[in-house]
Design an enzyme around this catalytic site. Structure first.
Site, PDB file in Angstrom:
ATOM      1  N   ASP A   1      58.086  34.303  36.125  1.00  0.00           N
ATOM      2  CA  ASP A   1      58.145  35.050  37.561  1.00  0.00           C
ATOM      3  C   ASP A   1      57.419  36.236  37.038  1.00  0.00           C
ATOM      4  O   ASP A   1      57.899  37.163  36.140  1.00  0.00           O
ATOM      5  CB  ASP A   1      59.531  35.071  37.601  1.00  0.00           C
ATOM      6  CG  ASP A   1      59.917  36.333  38.764  1.00  0.00           C
ATOM      7  OD1 ASP A   1      58.944  36.884  39.310  1.00  0.00           O
ATOM      8  OD2 ASP A   1      60.974  36.220  39.209  1.00  0.00           O
TER       9      ASP A   1
ATOM     10  N   ASN B   1      46.741  36.908  41.062  1.00  0.00           N
ATOM     11  CA  ASN B   1      46.824  36.247  42.387  1.00  0.00           C
ATOM     12  C   ASN B   1      48.214  36.158  42.914  1.00  0.00           C
ATOM     13  O   ASN B   1      48.214  35.916  44.164  1.00  0.00           O
ATOM     14  CB  ASN B   1      45.920  34.676  42.298  1.00  0.00           C
ATOM     15  CG  ASN B   1      46.336  34.063  43.595  1.00  0.00           C
ATOM     16  OD1 ASN B   1      45.553  34.131  44.385  1.00  0.00           O
ATOM     17  ND2 ASN B   1      47.185  33.001  43.406  1.00  0.00           N
TER      18      ASN B   1
ATOM     19  N   SER C   1      44.130  42.509  49.538  1.00  0.00           N
ATOM     20  CA  SER C   1      44.049  41.773  51.064  1.00  0.00           C
ATOM     21  C   SER C   1      43.608  42.905  52.134  1.00  0.00           C
ATOM     22  O   SER C   1      43.791  43.974  51.946  1.00  0.00           O
ATOM     23  CB  SER C   1      45.619  41.452  51.364  1.00  0.00           C
ATOM     24  OG  SER C   1      45.759  40.379  52.645  1.00  0.00           O
TER      25      SER C   1
ATOM     26  N   TYR D   1      53.664  44.553  52.969  1.00  0.00           N
ATOM     27  CA  TYR D   1      52.793  43.712  52.291  1.00  0.00           C
ATOM     28  C   TYR D   1      51.518  44.649  52.133  1.00  0.00           C
ATOM     29  O   TYR D   1      50.665  44.813  51.195  1.00  0.00           O
ATOM     30  CB  TYR D   1      52.394  42.589  53.120  1.00  0.00           C
ATOM     31  CG  TYR D   1      51.332  41.725  52.516  1.00  0.00           C
ATOM     32  CD1 TYR D   1      51.685  40.727  51.842  1.00  0.00           C
ATOM     33  CD2 TYR D   1      49.961  41.862  53.124  1.00  0.00           C
ATOM     34  CE1 TYR D   1      50.535  39.635  51.247  1.00  0.00           C
ATOM     35  CE2 TYR D   1      48.971  40.840  52.694  1.00  0.00           C
ATOM     36  CZ  TYR D   1      49.383  39.750  51.795  1.00  0.00           C
ATOM     37  OH  TYR D   1      48.230  39.124  51.385  1.00  0.00           O
TER      38      TYR D   1
ATOM     39  N   ALA E   1      51.449  48.142  51.928  1.00  0.00           N
ATOM     40  CA  ALA E   1      51.690  49.132  50.899  1.00  0.00           C
ATOM     41  C   ALA E   1      51.462  48.443  49.750  1.00  0.00           C
ATOM     42  O   ALA E   1      50.779  49.112  48.798  1.00  0.00           O
ATOM     43  CB  ALA E   1      52.969  49.579  51.190  1.00  0.00           C
TER      44      ALA E   1
ATOM     45  N   LYS F   1      49.482  45.884  48.714  1.00  0.00           N
ATOM     46  CA  LYS F   1      48.262  45.541  48.487  1.00  0.00           C
ATOM     47  C   LYS F   1      47.268  47.008  48.554  1.00  0.00           C
ATOM     48  O   LYS F   1      46.092  46.990  47.482  1.00  0.00           O
ATOM     49  CB  LYS F   1      47.392  44.526  49.457  1.00  0.00           C
ATOM     50  CG  LYS F   1      48.266  43.159  49.627  1.00  0.00           C
ATOM     51  CD  LYS F   1      47.668  42.561  48.448  1.00  0.00           C
ATOM     52  CE  LYS F   1      48.283  40.842  48.659  1.00  0.00           C
ATOM     53  NZ  LYS F   1      48.127  40.233  47.073  1.00  0.00           N
TER      54      LYS F   1
ATOM     55  N   ILE G   1      42.673  33.283  55.130  1.00  0.00           N
ATOM     56  CA  ILE G   1      42.386  32.106  54.413  1.00  0.00           C
ATOM     57  C   ILE G   1      43.284  31.033  54.608  1.00  0.00           C
ATOM     58  O   ILE G   1      44.777  31.124  54.835  1.00  0.00           O
ATOM     59  CB  ILE G   1      42.325  32.430  53.080  1.00  0.00           C
ATOM     60  CG1 ILE G   1      41.726  33.878  52.729  1.00  0.00           C
ATOM     61  CG2 ILE G   1      41.985  31.365  52.132  1.00  0.00           C
ATOM     62  CD1 ILE G   1      40.423  33.789  53.216  1.00  0.00           C
TER      63      ILE G   1
HETATM   64  P1  NAP Z   1      50.208  30.534  48.493  1.00  0.00           P
HETATM   65  O1  NAP Z   1      49.618  29.721  48.911  1.00  0.00           O
HETATM   66  O2  NAP Z   1      51.702  30.916  49.218  1.00  0.00           O
HETATM   67  O3  NAP Z   1      50.492  30.710  46.923  1.00  0.00           O
HETATM   68  C1  NAP Z   1      51.293  31.724  46.275  1.00  0.00           C
HETATM   69  C2  NAP Z   1      51.242  31.390  44.682  1.00  0.00           C
HETATM   70  O4  NAP Z   1      51.856  32.580  44.161  1.00  0.00           O
HETATM   71  C3  NAP Z   1      51.882  30.159  44.430  1.00  0.00           C
HETATM   72  O5  NAP Z   1      51.299  29.774  43.393  1.00  0.00           O
HETATM   73  C4  NAP Z   1      53.230  30.709  43.858  1.00  0.00           C
HETATM   74  O6  NAP Z   1      53.953  29.860  42.862  1.00  0.00           O
HETATM   75  C5  NAP Z   1      53.125  32.148  43.185  1.00  0.00           C
HETATM   76  N1  NAP Z   1      54.031  32.912  43.264  1.00  0.00           N
HETATM   77  C6  NAP Z   1      54.598  33.958  44.076  1.00  0.00           C
HETATM   78  N2  NAP Z   1      55.702  34.200  43.708  1.00  0.00           N
HETATM   79  C7  NAP Z   1      55.545  34.416  42.234  1.00  0.00           C
HETATM   80  C8  NAP Z   1      56.246  34.968  41.416  1.00  0.00           C
HETATM   81  N3  NAP Z   1      57.147  35.915  41.491  1.00  0.00           N
HETATM   82  N4  NAP Z   1      55.933  34.718  39.809  1.00  0.00           N
HETATM   83  C9  NAP Z   1      54.716  34.102  39.823  1.00  0.00           C
HETATM   84  N5  NAP Z   1      54.072  33.122  40.761  1.00  0.00           N
HETATM   85  C10 NAP Z   1      54.436  33.391  42.028  1.00  0.00           C
HETATM   86  O7  NAP Z   1      49.548  31.873  48.743  1.00  0.00           O
HETATM   87  P2  NAP Z   1      47.926  32.141  49.008  1.00  0.00           P
HETATM   88  O8  NAP Z   1      47.666  32.191  50.407  1.00  0.00           O
HETATM   89  O9  NAP Z   1      47.286  31.205  48.123  1.00  0.00           O
HETATM   90  O10 NAP Z   1      47.894  33.755  48.421  1.00  0.00           O
HETATM   91  C11 NAP Z   1      47.370  33.975  47.141  1.00  0.00           C
HETATM   92  C12 NAP Z   1      47.115  35.551  47.102  1.00  0.00           C
HETATM   93  O11 NAP Z   1      46.172  35.810  47.863  1.00  0.00           O
HETATM   94  C13 NAP Z   1      48.445  36.495  47.084  1.00  0.00           C
HETATM   95  O12 NAP Z   1      48.238  37.550  46.588  1.00  0.00           O
HETATM   96  C14 NAP Z   1      48.002  36.709  48.908  1.00  0.00           C
HETATM   97  O13 NAP Z   1      48.474  37.820  49.132  1.00  0.00           O
HETATM   98  C15 NAP Z   1      46.559  36.869  48.835  1.00  0.00           C
HETATM   99  N6  NAP Z   1      45.807  36.835  50.160  1.00  0.00           N
HETATM  100  C16 NAP Z   1      46.048  35.638  50.729  1.00  0.00           C
HETATM  101  C17 NAP Z   1      45.389  35.607  52.064  1.00  0.00           C
HETATM  102  C18 NAP Z   1      45.776  34.337  52.984  1.00  0.00           C
HETATM  103  O14 NAP Z   1      45.097  34.216  54.088  1.00  0.00           O
HETATM  104  N7  NAP Z   1      46.119  33.362  52.444  1.00  0.00           N
HETATM  105  C19 NAP Z   1      44.736  36.612  52.521  1.00  0.00           C
HETATM  106  C20 NAP Z   1      44.583  37.922  51.721  1.00  0.00           C
HETATM  107  C21 NAP Z   1      45.197  37.702  50.565  1.00  0.00           C
HETATM  108  P3  NAP Z   1      54.923  28.602  43.076  1.00  0.00           P
HETATM  109  O15 NAP Z   1      54.064  27.716  43.640  1.00  0.00           O
HETATM  110  O16 NAP Z   1      55.581  28.282  42.108  1.00  0.00           O
HETATM  111  O17 NAP Z   1      55.721  29.252  44.090  1.00  0.00           O
END
Ligand code: NAP
Length: 248
Positions: free
Chosen positions: A63, A90, A143, A156, A158, A160, A189
């Protein structure tokens, strides 16, 4: 292969953007440690995909909100692979609500994961990285709301924005050690994080994007691969928007 002999750690590598980053780095020859928190099955599938393509991978449950867990995770990477060269921060969550309705717990969870998690992982990686004296790469996933804000995402945005300021500050600290620190700022995404958005909001968002579509995790991963590799050797403290023109 450009990352042959390098070892990378990707936090939140079990799903979405993180999983795509793992596959991109491994595809370029890096051995990759895949961090996850809860979804071991998903993380295992990513590991198996890396191995099926001839790469090396290690699963690391931790975590990122806890420094001790991050230190243990980095210890496991060093024990297994013997070194660490690349950190991709990430792991992230969102707990959206307008401020008037936002619970303290939702503020804390997002700041602890998305901002303090970056601090914890960087702290844990820094000592071995400096000891190796062979440079390094840190890539933080920020982000678009961290650049321009977003209604319903004060927590979120704040976090980022904090990641972006953290990236620039750490880049200044580590430049003399040939360690670059950069961030990417994805727009919308297609991942589980955006899956739950109501169709009306998705359509509204799509209308604001120059490329008129949401992005794919692999499109973010391609930029992360560039910032993790040799080709970006003179880039540090940068924030690269990967948003299809959302913020134009
Ligand atoms: P996602 O599909 O929800 O995956 C999140 C990942 O983070 C999972 O692997 C999860 O692990 C892990 N995670 C969450 N809390 C954690 C913790 N406390 N310790 C360790 N791992 C943890 O998210 P995503 O959309 O791929 O986003 C990935 C990153 O890109 C994030 O930082 C998000 O803010 C950023 N982002 C996403 C978007 C978008 O549109 N999707 C846009 C801009 C930025 P588990 O699988 O074990 O839960």
């Amino acid at each position: 292969m450009q990352l042959q002999g390098k070892v990378a750690l990707v936090t939140g590598g079990s799903r979405g953007i993180g999983a795509a980053v793992v596959l991109a780095l491994a595809g370029a020859g890096a051995a990759v440690a895949i961090n996850y928190q809860q979804h071991e099955g998903a993380a295992l599938l990513v590991k198996e995909e890396v191995e099926a393509r001839g790469g090396k991978a290690l699963l690391c449950r931790a975590d990122v909100t806890g420094l001790a867990e991050c230190e243990q995770m980095v210890g496991a990477v060093l024990e297994y692979f013997g070194r660490i060269d690349i950190l991709v921060n990430n792991a992230g969550i969102r707990r959206d609500n307008i401020l008037a309705m936002m619970k303290s717990a939702d503020w804390d969870a997002v700041i602890d994961t998305n901002l303090k998690g970056v601090f914890n992982s960087c702290k844990a990686v820094l000592k071995p990285l400096l000891k190796q004296k062979s440079g390094g790469r840190i890539v933080n996933i920020a982000s678009v709301p961290g650049l321009s804000g977003n209604s319903g995402q004060t927590n979120y945005a704040a976090a980022k924005a904090g990641v972006i300021a953290f990236t620039k500050s750490l880049a200044k600290e580590l430049g003399k050690r040939e360690i670059t620190v950069n961030a990417v700022a994805p727009g919308f995404i297609e991942t589980e994080m955006t899956e739950g958005l109501p169709q009306s909001i998705r359509e509204k968002v799509r209308a604001q994007i120059a490329l008129e579509r949401l992005g794919k995790p692999a499109e973010v991963a391609a930029a992360v691969l560039f910032l993790a590799g040799e080709s970006s050797s003179y880039i540090t403290g940068a924030v690269l928007s990967i948003d299809g023109g959302l913020t134009l």
